[in-house]
Design an enzyme around this catalytic site. Structure first.
Site, mmCIF file in Angstrom:
data_model
loop_
_atom_site.group_PDB
_atom_site.id
_atom_site.type_symbol
_atom_site.label_atom_id
_atom_site.label_comp_id
_atom_site.label_asym_id
_atom_site.label_seq_id
_atom_site.Cartn_x
_atom_site.Cartn_y
_atom_site.Cartn_z
ATOM 1 N N GLU A 1 4.772 -2.637 -13.514
ATOM 2 C CA GLU A 1 6.157 -3.094 -13.747
ATOM 3 C C GLU A 1 7.104 -1.897 -13.931
ATOM 4 O O GLU A 1 8.051 -1.935 -14.715
ATOM 5 C CB GLU A 1 6.209 -4.103 -14.901
ATOM 6 C CG GLU A 1 5.277 -5.284 -14.606
ATOM 7 C CD GLU A 1 5.643 -6.579 -15.262
ATOM 8 O OE1 GLU A 1 6.803 -6.767 -15.633
ATOM 9 O OE2 GLU A 1 4.747 -7.428 -15.369
ATOM 10 N N GLN B 1 -6.454 14.512 -45.337
ATOM 11 C CA GLN B 1 -5.019 14.421 -45.013
ATOM 12 C C GLN B 1 -4.737 14.378 -43.519
ATOM 13 O O GLN B 1 -3.784 13.735 -43.077
ATOM 14 C CB GLN B 1 -4.256 15.589 -45.663
ATOM 15 C CG GLN B 1 -4.000 15.331 -47.139
ATOM 16 C CD GLN B 1 -2.982 16.275 -47.734
ATOM 17 O OE1 GLN B 1 -2.535 17.204 -47.084
ATOM 18 N NE2 GLN B 1 -2.626 16.043 -48.974
ATOM 19 N N PRO C 1 0.818 -1.222 0.000
ATOM 20 C CA PRO C 1 0.000 0.000 0.000
ATOM 21 C C PRO C 1 0.854 1.276 0.000
ATOM 22 O O PRO C 1 0.511 2.254 -0.653
ATOM 23 C CB PRO C 1 -0.824 -0.124 1.289
ATOM 24 C CG PRO C 1 -0.925 -1.599 1.517
ATOM 25 C CD PRO C 1 0.369 -2.177 1.034
ATOM 26 N N GLY D 1 -14.622 9.337 -33.932
ATOM 27 C CA GLY D 1 -15.552 10.403 -33.544
ATOM 28 C C GLY D 1 -16.429 9.942 -32.380
ATOM 29 O O GLY D 1 -15.951 9.256 -31.467
ATOM 30 N N GLY D 2 -17.722 10.280 -32.432
ATOM 31 C CA GLY D 2 -18.646 9.910 -31.347
ATOM 32 C C GLY D 2 -18.728 8.411 -31.145
ATOM 33 O O GLY D 2 -18.882 7.929 -30.010
ATOM 34 N N ASP E 1 12.899 -6.755 -15.073
ATOM 35 C CA ASP E 1 13.574 -6.470 -16.357
ATOM 36 C C ASP E 1 12.950 -7.311 -17.473
ATOM 37 O O ASP E 1 12.647 -6.808 -18.557
ATOM 38 C CB ASP E 1 15.075 -6.813 -16.276
ATOM 39 C CG ASP E 1 15.883 -5.708 -15.616
ATOM 40 O OD1 ASP E 1 15.376 -4.576 -15.514
ATOM 41 O OD2 ASP E 1 17.018 -6.000 -15.187
ATOM 42 N N GLY F 1 5.521 1.455 -3.927
ATOM 43 C CA GLY F 1 5.395 1.024 -5.320
ATOM 44 C C GLY F 1 6.712 1.236 -6.040
ATOM 45 O O GLY F 1 7.566 0.349 -6.099
ATOM 46 N N ARG G 1 9.176 -6.496 -18.209
ATOM 47 C CA ARG G 1 8.954 -5.268 -18.997
ATOM 48 C C ARG G 1 8.912 -5.551 -20.496
ATOM 49 O O ARG G 1 8.230 -4.839 -21.243
ATOM 50 C CB ARG G 1 10.059 -4.243 -18.676
ATOM 51 C CG ARG G 1 9.804 -3.587 -17.348
ATOM 52 C CD ARG G 1 10.953 -2.773 -16.821
ATOM 53 N NE ARG G 1 10.610 -2.373 -15.456
ATOM 54 C CZ ARG G 1 11.484 -2.006 -14.528
ATOM 55 N NH1 ARG G 1 12.778 -1.974 -14.815
ATOM 56 N NH2 ARG G 1 11.074 -1.670 -13.329
HETATM 57 C C1 LIG Z 1 -3.647 -3.187 -12.333
HETATM 58 C C2 LIG Z 1 -2.357 -3.235 -11.582
HETATM 59 C C3 LIG Z 1 -1.663 -4.444 -11.499
HETATM 60 C C4 LIG Z 1 -0.477 -4.512 -10.778
HETATM 61 N N1 LIG Z 1 0.156 -5.716 -10.645
HETATM 62 C C5 LIG Z 1 1.204 -5.823 -9.776
HETATM 63 C C6 LIG Z 1 1.756 -7.104 -9.456
HETATM 64 O O1 LIG Z 1 1.355 -8.155 -9.992
HETATM 65 N N2 LIG Z 1 2.753 -7.165 -8.526
HETATM 66 C C7 LIG Z 1 3.235 -6.058 -7.922
HETATM 67 O O2 LIG Z 1 4.140 -6.189 -7.102
HETATM 68 N N3 LIG Z 1 2.750 -4.813 -8.214
HETATM 69 C C8 LIG Z 1 1.731 -4.694 -9.117
HETATM 70 N N4 LIG Z 1 1.200 -3.462 -9.398
HETATM 71 C C9 LIG Z 1 1.765 -2.262 -8.759
HETATM 72 C C10 LIG Z 1 2.499 -1.354 -9.736
HETATM 73 O O3 LIG Z 1 3.694 -1.922 -10.128
HETATM 74 C C11 LIG Z 1 2.661 0.012 -9.022
HETATM 75 O O4 LIG Z 1 1.384 0.610 -8.967
HETATM 76 C C12 LIG Z 1 3.653 0.898 -9.747
HETATM 77 O O5 LIG Z 1 4.947 0.386 -9.635
HETATM 78 C C13 LIG Z 1 3.626 2.336 -9.187
HETATM 79 O O6 LIG Z 1 3.689 2.347 -7.803
HETATM 80 P P1 LIG Z 1 2.644 3.221 -6.954
HETATM 81 O O7 LIG Z 1 1.290 2.898 -7.459
HETATM 82 O O8 LIG Z 1 2.909 3.002 -5.512
HETATM 83 O O9 LIG Z 1 2.970 4.714 -7.342
HETATM 84 P P2 LIG Z 1 4.073 5.653 -6.634
HETATM 85 O O10 LIG Z 1 5.347 4.944 -6.512
HETATM 86 O O11 LIG Z 1 3.466 6.226 -5.392
HETATM 87 O O12 LIG Z 1 4.223 6.809 -7.716
HETATM 88 C C14 LIG Z 1 3.278 7.858 -7.881
HETATM 89 C C15 LIG Z 1 3.776 8.754 -9.007
HETATM 90 O O13 LIG Z 1 5.053 9.333 -8.650
HETATM 91 C C16 LIG Z 1 6.001 9.013 -9.649
HETATM 92 N N5 LIG Z 1 7.317 8.817 -9.028
HETATM 93 C C17 LIG Z 1 7.614 8.012 -7.979
HETATM 94 N N6 LIG Z 1 8.924 8.073 -7.714
HETATM 95 C C18 LIG Z 1 9.477 8.919 -8.624
HETATM 96 C C19 LIG Z 1 10.795 9.381 -8.888
HETATM 97 N N7 LIG Z 1 11.849 8.971 -8.164
HETATM 98 N N8 LIG Z 1 10.963 10.290 -9.889
HETATM 99 C C20 LIG Z 1 9.926 10.687 -10.644
HETATM 100 N N9 LIG Z 1 8.659 10.296 -10.450
HETATM 101 C C21 LIG Z 1 8.440 9.400 -9.456
HETATM 102 C C22 LIG Z 1 5.498 7.734 -10.297
HETATM 103 O O14 LIG Z 1 6.076 7.530 -11.578
HETATM 104 C C23 LIG Z 1 4.005 8.008 -10.321
HETATM 105 O O15 LIG Z 1 3.715 8.841 -11.419
HETATM 106 C C24 LIG Z 1 0.042 -3.350 -10.163
HETATM 107 C C25 LIG Z 1 -0.658 -2.142 -10.268
HETATM 108 C C26 LIG Z 1 -1.840 -2.076 -10.946
HETATM 109 C C27 LIG Z 1 -2.582 -0.771 -10.998
#
Ligand SMILES: Cc1cc2nc3c(=O)[nH]c(=O)nc-3n(C[C@H](O)[C@H](O)[C@H](O)COP(=O)(O)OP(=O)(O)OC[C@H]3O[C@@H](n4cnc5c(N)ncnc54)[C@H](O)[C@@H]3O)c2cc1C
Length: 389
Positions: free
Chosen positions: A369, A285, A133, A345-346, A246, A136, A249
């Site tokens: 990822e 175009q 939570p 469009g719509g 890696d 990420g 991705r």
């Molecule tokens: C549908 C879905 C499936 C997923 N599946 C998996 C899974 O199977 N396993 C798993 O482990 N995770 C999973 N995830 C989690 C996903 O990998 C994370 O949501 C993602 O890595 C971003 O983390 P966060 O949501 O905590 O955003 P945050 O890390 O809080 O980031 C919020 C924003 O700040 C930006 N940010 C953060 N740090 C920096 C920085 N240093 N410089 C610039 N910008 C930054 C981010 O790019 C983003 O725009 C899933 C998420 C979703 C929505």
């Protein structure tokens, strides 16, 4: 059918993989795609067929019951599935690249024998639990803890957003053993989700896109697991996670190519049917500019994606190329799906056509990822490292 420069990169076997998966996707997956999206439906009936075709065991050698394909074939599989149904492509990619691949790469022979044969049949589905939570992008800040207790570990914490969690049997779990060591305190485990006490799966997330791919949290409450479940060495879990991502991705880049390709196909078809001002809209175009940009961007995205796959197949360093492929392809995917809606469009704004689904499905490719911002950090870090070498 549109031609693609990607095809000159493929050998005969890979071309066969592409054609057979394309046919399967058209015949079996496409008819379910709207239901999967509209009803947030997990396509259970596809699992045995996906397994039968070897799509749930892409990287696994035949000795463990897998189809032993390479990363080019994997990318083709994910692209073709995503062209008709992004949700199905995610179910397959998470299982293969986030759950099976780390077992193959870091697991013991005993662990491979125990987990892989069943995962290849689809009777056991896998997931990968890194995000939390509050954690990420900053994945080193794990708060789910593992405490040594004799021959076992006790796990406590919550993992968030886990793809396949509601349907998974096997989970690659990242935990913090010693927060004072930062990322060197992270340890990975293989966890049996359905048979281990103290594990609960949260509600299915109500998402913008990839609605049939089930996503949920996993809570670990005093969960006791044996040391035999360690994946790789203690304190080396961050490496397990980063190497897994890696490779993952490349799959997300292929998924993005698939959605971008579907967007182009539908936009092109519609533009040669719809008339305004007495001509087909494809004769305007401005619409031609959109189509040309969509097709060119898609080709470039594919070249990056299949180059990254080839580099992985050749045993080269592919971390930077995988990040570049994911970054570029996901942004192309967003642009193409957006333009496909615009060209409709719509009609692009209602669910009678598929392009609104493509646009909703596209967004996640820029987030999971590793977000696009994180891909840029990875690419820049690699550039700076290369420069100093
Ligand atoms: C549908 C879905 C499936 C997923 N599946 C998996 C899974 O199977 N396993 C798993 O482990 N995770 C999973 N995830 C989690 C996903 O990998 C994370 O949501 C993602 O890595 C971003 O983390 P966060 O949501 O905590 O955003 P945050 O890390 O809080 O980031 C919020 C924003 O700040 C930006 N940010 C953060 N740090 C920096 C920085 N240093 N410089 C610039 N910008 C930054 C981010 O790019 C983003 O725009 C899933 C998420 C979703 C929505």
């Amino acid at each position: 059918m549109l031609t693609s420069g990607r095809d000159i990169l493929l050998n005969e076997e890979e071309k066969l993989v592409k054609e057979s998966i394309k046919q399967f996707a058209e015949d079996k997956v496409k008819p379910l795609a709207r239901k999967i999206d509209a009803e947030h439906y997990y396509p259970t009936e596809l699992i045995p067929e996906l397994a039968e075709l070897g799509l749930l065991s892409v990287f696994v050698p035949s000795e463990y019951g897998g189809s032993g394909m390479n990363n080019i074939s994997y990318s083709l599989i994910i692209e073709e599935l995503a062209t008709v149904c992004a949700s199905t492509s995610v179910i397959v990619s998470a299982h293969n690249s986030l759950a099976i691949w780390p077992i193959l790469k870091f697991g013991t022979t005993e662990q491979k024998k125990q987990y892989l044969p069943l995962m290849c049949t689809g009777k056991s589905i896998g997931c990968f639990a890194l995000s939390e939570p509050g954690t990420g992008s900053d994945a080193a800040r794990q708060t789910c803890t593992a405490k040594e207790d004799g021959d076992d570990f006790i796990i406590n914490g919550v993992k968030n957003w886990i793809t396949n969690a509601p349907v998974s049997d096997v989970c690659i779990l990242l935990t913090m053993e010693d927060a004072s060591k930062d990322h060197k305190g992270i340890t990975a485990f293989i966890v049996d989700l359905k048979t281990t006490e103290g594990i609960s799966i949260g509600h299915k997330e109500n998402k913008l896109g990839i609605c049939g791919s089930p996503t949920a949290s996993i809570t670990f409450d005093q969960v006791r697991i044996s040391k035999k479940q360690l994946l790789g060495e203690r304190g080396k879990g961050f490496r397990v996670a980063m190497e897994t991502l890696d490779g993952g991705r490349i799959g997300i880049a292929a998924q993005a190519c698939g959605i971008a390709s579907a967007s182009l196909n539908d936009a092109l078809r519609y533009s040669t049917e719809r008339e305004t001002f007495g001509v087909k809209i494809s004769e305007h175009q401005m619409i031609q500019t959109y189509l040309a940009d969509m097709a060119t961007d898609l080709e470039a995205a594919r070249l990056l994606t299949y180059t990254a796959a080839k580099m992985k197949d050749e045993g080269m360093q592919y971390s930077k190329m995988a990040a570049q492929a994911k970054l570029f392809s996901s942004e192309v995917c967003m642009r193409n799906s957006h333009l496909a809606v615009q060209i409709h469009g719509g009609y692009g704004f209602v669910k009678d056509f598929n392009v609104e689904r493509y646009m909703r499905d596209a967004k996640i490719t820029e987030i999971y990822e590793g977000t696009s911002e994180i891909q840029r950090l990875v690419i820049a870090a690699n550039l700076i490292k290369e420069q100093s070498n």
